[in-house]
Design a protein around this motif. Structure first.
Motif, PDB file in Angstrom:
ATOM      1  N   GLY A  87     -13.285   4.436   4.348  1.00 30.74           N
ATOM      2  CA  GLY A  87     -13.509   4.434   2.908  1.00 30.74           C
ATOM      3  C   GLY A  87     -12.292   4.857   2.106  1.00 30.74           C
ATOM      4  O   GLY A  87     -12.434   5.392   0.993  1.00 30.74           O
ATOM      5  N   VAL A  88     -11.092   4.626   2.635  1.00 28.44           N
ATOM      6  CA  VAL A  88      -9.862   4.976   1.910  1.00 28.44           C
ATOM      7  C   VAL A  88      -9.555   3.871   0.900  1.00 28.44           C
ATOM      8  O   VAL A  88      -9.389   2.708   1.287  1.00 28.44           O
ATOM      9  N   PRO A  89      -9.469   4.171  -0.405  1.00 29.03           N
ATOM     10  CA  PRO A  89      -9.121   3.132  -1.376  1.00 29.03           C
ATOM     11  C   PRO A  89      -7.737   2.556  -1.085  1.00 29.03           C
ATOM     12  O   PRO A  89      -6.817   3.269  -0.666  1.00 29.03           O
ATOM     13  N   ALA A  90      -7.584   1.266  -1.321  1.00 30.49           N
ATOM     14  CA  ALA A  90      -6.330   0.591  -0.969  1.00 30.49           C
ATOM     15  C   ALA A  90      -5.135   1.135  -1.739  1.00 30.49           C
ATOM     16  O   ALA A  90      -4.014   1.126  -1.231  1.00 30.49           O
ATOM     17  N   GLY A  91      -5.332   1.605  -2.967  1.00 38.44           N
ATOM     18  CA  GLY A  91      -4.206   2.047  -3.788  1.00 38.44           C
ATOM     19  C   GLY A  91      -4.098   3.544  -3.957  1.00 38.44           C
ATOM     20  O   GLY A  91      -3.465   4.002  -4.907  1.00 38.44           O
ATOM     21  N   ILE A  92      -4.680   4.315  -3.047  1.00 39.43           N
ATOM     22  CA  ILE A  92      -4.757   5.759  -3.251  1.00 39.43           C
ATOM     23  C   ILE A  92      -3.399   6.439  -3.128  1.00 39.43           C
ATOM     24  O   ILE A  92      -3.168   7.492  -3.718  1.00 39.43           O
ATOM     25  N   TRP A  93      -2.457   5.844  -2.383  1.00 38.45           N
ATOM     26  CA  TRP A  93      -1.179   6.513  -2.127  1.00 38.45           C
ATOM     27  C   TRP A  93      -0.003   5.807  -2.800  1.00 38.45           C
ATOM     28  O   TRP A  93       1.137   6.069  -2.438  1.00 38.45           O
ATOM     29  N   ARG A  94      -0.227   4.952  -3.747  1.00 39.42           N
ATOM     30  CA  ARG A  94       0.874   4.198  -4.351  1.00 39.42           C
ATOM     31  C   ARG A  94       0.868   4.344  -5.869  1.00 39.42           C
ATOM     32  O   ARG A  94      -0.165   4.656  -6.476  1.00 39.42           O
ATOM     33  N   PRO A  95       2.029   4.132  -6.516  1.00 39.51           N
ATOM     34  CA  PRO A  95       2.071   4.154  -7.983  1.00 39.51           C
ATOM     35  C   PRO A  95       1.675   2.796  -8.554  1.00 39.51           C
ATOM     36  O   PRO A  95       1.668   1.781  -7.849  1.00 39.51           O
TER      37      PRO A  95
ATOM     38  N   VAL B 106       4.961  -1.942  19.217  1.00 43.17           N
ATOM     39  CA  VAL B 106       3.980  -0.859  19.371  1.00 43.17           C
ATOM     40  C   VAL B 106       4.499   0.424  18.725  1.00 43.17           C
ATOM     41  O   VAL B 106       3.737   1.150  18.056  1.00 43.17           O
ATOM     42  N   ASP B 107       5.786   0.726  18.894  1.00 37.71           N
ATOM     43  CA  ASP B 107       6.363   1.912  18.241  1.00 37.71           C
ATOM     44  C   ASP B 107       6.307   1.781  16.716  1.00 37.71           C
ATOM     45  O   ASP B 107       6.028   2.766  16.011  1.00 37.71           O
ATOM     46  N   ALA B 108       6.563   0.579  16.201  1.00 39.80           N
ATOM     47  CA  ALA B 108       6.482   0.366  14.752  1.00 39.80           C
ATOM     48  C   ALA B 108       5.049   0.564  14.260  1.00 39.80           C
ATOM     49  O   ALA B 108       4.823   1.135  13.184  1.00 39.80           O
ATOM     50  N   ALA B 109       4.075   0.098  15.033  1.00 45.67           N
ATOM     51  CA  ALA B 109       2.674   0.270  14.644  1.00 45.67           C
ATOM     52  C   ALA B 109       2.291   1.747  14.607  1.00 45.67           C
ATOM     53  O   ALA B 109       1.579   2.195  13.695  1.00 45.67           O
ATOM     54  N   LYS B 110       2.779   2.522  15.559  1.00 51.43           N
ATOM     55  CA  LYS B 110       2.472   3.956  15.565  1.00 51.43           C
ATOM     56  C   LYS B 110       3.130   4.664  14.383  1.00 51.43           C
ATOM     57  O   LYS B 110       2.535   5.591  13.802  1.00 51.43           O
ATOM     58  N   ALA B 111       4.350   4.240  14.025  1.00 52.25           N
ATOM     59  CA  ALA B 111       5.007   4.833  12.855  1.00 52.25           C
ATOM     60  C   ALA B 111       4.249   4.499  11.576  1.00 52.25           C
ATOM     61  O   ALA B 111       4.076   5.358  10.694  1.00 52.25           O
ATOM     62  N   ASN B 112       3.788   3.267  11.438  1.00 54.71           N
ATOM     63  CA  ASN B 112       2.989   2.890  10.265  1.00 54.71           C
ATOM     64  C   ASN B 112       1.677   3.647  10.230  1.00 54.71           C
ATOM     65  O   ASN B 112       1.179   4.008   9.154  1.00 54.71           O
ATOM     66  N   LEU B 113       1.086   3.888  11.389  1.00 57.09           N
ATOM     67  CA  LEU B 113      -0.166   4.649  11.469  1.00 57.09           C
ATOM     68  C   LEU B 113       0.013   6.047  10.892  1.00 57.09           C
ATOM     69  O   LEU B 113      -0.848   6.536  10.143  1.00 57.09           O
ATOM     70  N   GLU B 114       1.121   6.674  11.213  1.00 53.98           N
ATOM     71  CA  GLU B 114       1.375   8.018  10.698  1.00 53.98           C
ATOM     72  C   GLU B 114       1.608   8.003   9.200  1.00 53.98           C
ATOM     73  O   GLU B 114       1.119   8.879   8.476  1.00 53.98           O
ATOM     74  N   ARG B 115       2.343   7.002   8.696  1.00 47.60           N
ATOM     75  CA  ARG B 115       2.596   6.920   7.258  1.00 47.60           C
ATOM     76  C   ARG B 115       1.340   6.581   6.473  1.00 47.60           C
ATOM     77  O   ARG B 115       1.273   6.851   5.273  1.00 47.60           O
ATOM     78  N   ALA B 116       0.345   5.989   7.134  1.00 49.90           N
ATOM     79  CA  ALA B 116      -0.922   5.674   6.460  1.00 49.90           C
ATOM     80  C   ALA B 116      -1.876   6.860   6.456  1.00 49.90           C
ATOM     81  O   ALA B 116      -3.054   6.698   6.134  1.00 49.90           O
ATOM     82  N   TRP B 117      -1.386   8.041   6.799  1.00 55.68           N
ATOM     83  CA  TRP B 117      -2.174   9.270   6.799  1.00 55.68           C
ATOM     84  C   TRP B 117      -3.361   9.184   7.755  1.00 55.68           C
ATOM     85  O   TRP B 117      -4.447   9.708   7.467  1.00 55.68           O
ATOM     86  N   LEU B 118      -3.152   8.544   8.892  1.00 54.65           N
ATOM     87  CA  LEU B 118      -4.179   8.438   9.920  1.00 54.65           C
ATOM     88  C   LEU B 118      -3.737   9.218  11.158  1.00 54.65           C
ATOM     89  O   LEU B 118      -2.552   9.230  11.501  1.00 54.65           O
ATOM     90  N   THR B 119      -4.674   9.846  11.831  1.00 58.73           N
ATOM     91  CA  THR B 119      -4.354  10.614  13.027  1.00 58.73           C
ATOM     92  C   THR B 119      -4.073   9.670  14.195  1.00 58.73           C
ATOM     93  O   THR B 119      -4.556   8.532  14.212  1.00 58.73           O
ATOM     94  N   PRO B 120      -3.295  10.105  15.196  1.00 55.70           N
ATOM     95  CA  PRO B 120      -2.935   9.217  16.310  1.00 55.70           C
ATOM     96  C   PRO B 120      -4.128   8.680  17.082  1.00 55.70           C
ATOM     97  O   PRO B 120      -4.042   7.596  17.676  1.00 55.70           O
TER      98      PRO B 120
ATOM     99  N   ARG C 261       0.818  -1.218   0.000  1.00 56.28           N
ATOM    100  CA  ARG C 261       0.000   0.000   0.000  1.00 56.28           C
ATOM    101  C   ARG C 261       0.852   1.268   0.000  1.00 56.28           C
ATOM    102  O   ARG C 261       0.362   2.335  -0.344  1.00 56.28           O
ATOM    103  N   GLY C 262       2.096   1.158   0.459  1.00 58.24           N
ATOM    104  CA  GLY C 262       2.961   2.325   0.492  1.00 58.24           C
ATOM    105  C   GLY C 262       3.169   2.911   1.865  1.00 58.24           C
ATOM    106  O   GLY C 262       3.895   3.902   2.003  1.00 58.24           O
ATOM    107  N   TRP C 263       2.583   2.314   2.914  1.00 55.65           N
ATOM    108  CA  TRP C 263       2.724   2.894   4.249  1.00 55.65           C
ATOM    109  C   TRP C 263       3.514   2.012   5.214  1.00 55.65           C
ATOM    110  O   TRP C 263       4.000   2.487   6.232  1.00 55.65           O
ATOM    111  N   ARG C 264       3.654   0.721   4.933  1.00 62.20           N
ATOM    112  CA  ARG C 264       4.297  -0.152   5.913  1.00 62.20           C
ATOM    113  C   ARG C 264       5.787  -0.289   5.622  1.00 62.20           C
ATOM    114  O   ARG C 264       6.200  -0.989   4.704  1.00 62.20           O
ATOM    115  N   LEU C 265       6.577   0.389   6.432  1.00 64.74           N
ATOM    116  CA  LEU C 265       8.029   0.256   6.367  1.00 64.74           C
ATOM    117  C   LEU C 265       8.569  -0.472   7.587  1.00 64.74           C
ATOM    118  O   LEU C 265       9.555  -1.191   7.497  1.00 64.74           O
ATOM    119  N   ASP C 266       7.938  -0.257   8.735  1.00 62.17           N
ATOM    120  CA  ASP C 266       8.341  -0.944   9.959  1.00 62.17           C
ATOM    121  C   ASP C 266       7.551  -2.231  10.075  1.00 62.17           C
ATOM    122  O   ASP C 266       6.312  -2.215  10.084  1.00 62.17           O
TER     123      ASP C 266
END
Length: 551
Positions: free
Chosen positions: A385-393, A436-450, A334-339
């Motif tokens: 309702g966020v499309p799965a491919g909205i943030w990726r090429p 838990v820290d990795a999950a919070k970092a992925n949350l931010e990269r997925a354009w979701l608020t804390p 999806r483009g958000w999971r690095l950790d």
């Protein structure tokens, strides 16, 4: 022209005399003035367009003198255009020679069909390559390294051709195959039908359906369960590897990509009699490259890491199918999971667990073994309702005739339906603070608020839900090599579930087929799934209120 008056016998007569005037476009030395700059190019272009217009048939009664005068005028115009625009003149000469060549064909030469084949072979792109570019033409040029030398590859696209190619591709109906992890075929078919692809039907490790090119874009953008969206471009019977080469050679790859792109070919088979899939892969690659070399004068480079175009060859007992991969990278990226945690769950499999569990986005969701948060972040995107491919090429963005404006409009429409706030409680716990820290970092990269998902350090054996409304537990607990040596984990977790999760639906994926016995719970259903190479089951339990005794 001058006028003379003469008197003859008392009468006055008028005589008209023609004189050569100095031409305005000649210098004092008599040389013809040479134009320069934009005006010269405009005049040369006008003359070239005039020369390129097919001559109209001569009308009856035209004299030889008029023909010679017209010939001189045409020749003078050609010479003037040649001096101002030499490249266009050379192209015109080549076109004239190619046009006159058939008329000089000797009797007994090739037939009409054979001549047409020779002309198609002579024209690299299947079009009249000798025609000079018009004002609205776009010359696509790329330098390619061949044997240590840089070769320029050019392709001419007119506005009309670009519009025709885009319109034809958008209206044409394609046969598509959407691949997915084993066990998610039914869920994927239901998802595709909900997206408007009503003829979607299950197949082995995927679904087949028909749609136009806009549907291809929408399937890539919205599908959460598919791994790739493959467009079928050729299908036929085969007996040997040479048949595979012929099938690839006859496929119009130039509609999708050319020598300016990089290429990768993958091969898979089920019950195929072919001895070597690697050799089949090579023959497919040879057929593609030979066709593009024949049509456009060069072949594409091979890039197995990040190619511009991906081709998939699928073989069965007697047939071969060639697919063009429209997705590029696998859709679970999806483009958000690095950790990632110790045993990351792919995003489309996480979405599949939520689909099979029947989770209601309006009800609470908990993952007591959340790891890097994949299941809960997927759930948040579903609820918002966020499309799965909205943030990726995607791979189709690098193909020929890609309509970037149409793709941008589809994404803008999708973004307009995304909710801005999530009311559903989503909770994730894990014993490892680093997870838990990795999950919070992925949350931010997925354009979701804390505050969208509550990630905390906690033990599944003691975590108690803090919501009055019963919800779902969907989790990927440790199993196999990740299973702790303390085997009391399952008994203690089961005791916590029975005491505090009345009315909740518990869904657990595991490769341990004896997990229900360890939990001392009877599953309502077992869903066969594959987590990578592991043969797993998704066990579903209903924690019926007062249905279990405290032990």
């Amino acid at each position: 022209m001058s006028e003379k008056h003469e008197k003859q016998g008392g009468e006055t007569s008028k005589t008209l005399t023609l004189k050569n005037k100095p031409q305005a476009n000649r210098t004092a030395d008599g040389e013809k003035r040479k134009r320069a700059g934009a005006r010269a190019r405009q005049v040369a272009r006008r003359e070239w367009d005039k020369d390129s217009t097919p001559a109209t048939p001569a009308r009856p009664g035209t004299t030889d003198q008029g023909k010679r005068r017209a010939g001189r005028t045409h020749t003078e115009a050609n010479e003037q255009a040649a001096r101002a625009h030499p490249r266009a003149a050379k192209a015109s000469a080549r076109q004239a020679r190619s046009t006159e060549a058939p008329s000089r064909q000797a009797p007994g030469g090739p037939s009409h069909a054979e001549g047409a084949r020779q002309r198609r072979r002579a024209e690299p792109s299947g079009r009249a390559g000798a025609a000079a570019p018009r004002q609205n033409d776009e010359i696509v040029t790329r330098e390619v390294e061949r044997g240590g030398h840089a070769i320029k590859i050019s392709r001419r696209d007119t506005d009309r051709q670009r519009r025709r190619g885009t319109a034809t591709r958008r209206s044409e109906i394609h046969v598509l195959f959407a691949s997915c992890p084993h066990g998610l075929e039914d869920a994927l078919a239901a998802e595709l039908q909900a997206l408007g692809f009503e003829d979607a039907e299950t197949s082995r490790a995927g679904c087949r359906f028909h749609t136009n090119w806009t549907g291809v874009l929408r399937a890539n953008l919205y599908s959460r369960l598919a791994t790739r969206i493959l467009v079928q471009v050729a299908h036929g019977p085969i007996r040997t590897e040479d048949d595979i080469f012929a099938l690839a050679l006859d496929t119009p790859w130039e509609q999708w990509f050319g020598p300016e792109h990089t290429l990768r070919v993958d091969t898979s088979a089920i019950r195929s009699p072919m001895q070597s899939l690697q050799y089949c892969n090579l023959r497919t690659k040879d057929g593609i490259c030979d066709r593009l070399r024949e049509r456009e004068g060069a072949r594409p480079d091979i890039d197995t890491v990040r190619p511009d175009a991906r081709v998939h060859l699928f073989l069965d007992e007697s047939t071969a199918t060639l697919y063009l991969d429209s997705s590029g990278e696998s859709l679970f990226k999806r483009g958000w999971r690095l950790d990632k945690g110790e045993a990351p769950l792919r995003e489309n499999l996480a979405a599949g667990l939520l689909a099979l569990s029947g989770w209601d986005p309006a009800r609470p969701l908990m993952d007591p073994f959340c790891g890097s948060g994949t299941i809960l972040i997927e759930a948040a995107w579903i609820a918002l309702g966020v499309p799965a491919g909205i943030w990726r090429p995607f791979g189709f963005e690098r193909l020929r005739n890609h309509d970037a404006r149409h793709w941008r409009d589809l994404k803008d429409e999708a973004r307009s339906h995304i909710a801005t706030r999530l009311e559903t409680p989503l909770m994730g716990y894990d014993l490892d603070p680093r997870a838990v820290d990795a999950a919070k970092a992925n949350l931010e990269r997925a354009w979701l608020t804390p505050d969208t998902i509550r990630f905390e350090t906690g033990d599944a054996r003691s975590v108690v839900p803090d919501t009055e409304l019963p919800g779902w537990v969907v989790s990927n607990p440790p199993y196999g090599e990740r299973l702790p040596e303390d085997t009391s984990l399952w008994a203690d977790w089961s005791s916590n579930l029975k005491q505090h999760y009345s009315g909740w639906r518990i869904n657990v994926i595991s490769s341990d087929l004896d997990l229900p016995k360890l939990l001392r719970l009877k599953p309502l259903r077992r869903w066969p799934l594959h987590n990578g190479a592991l043969d797993c089951r998704l066990f579903s339990f209903d924690m019926v209120q007062a249905g279990y005794r405290q032990r």
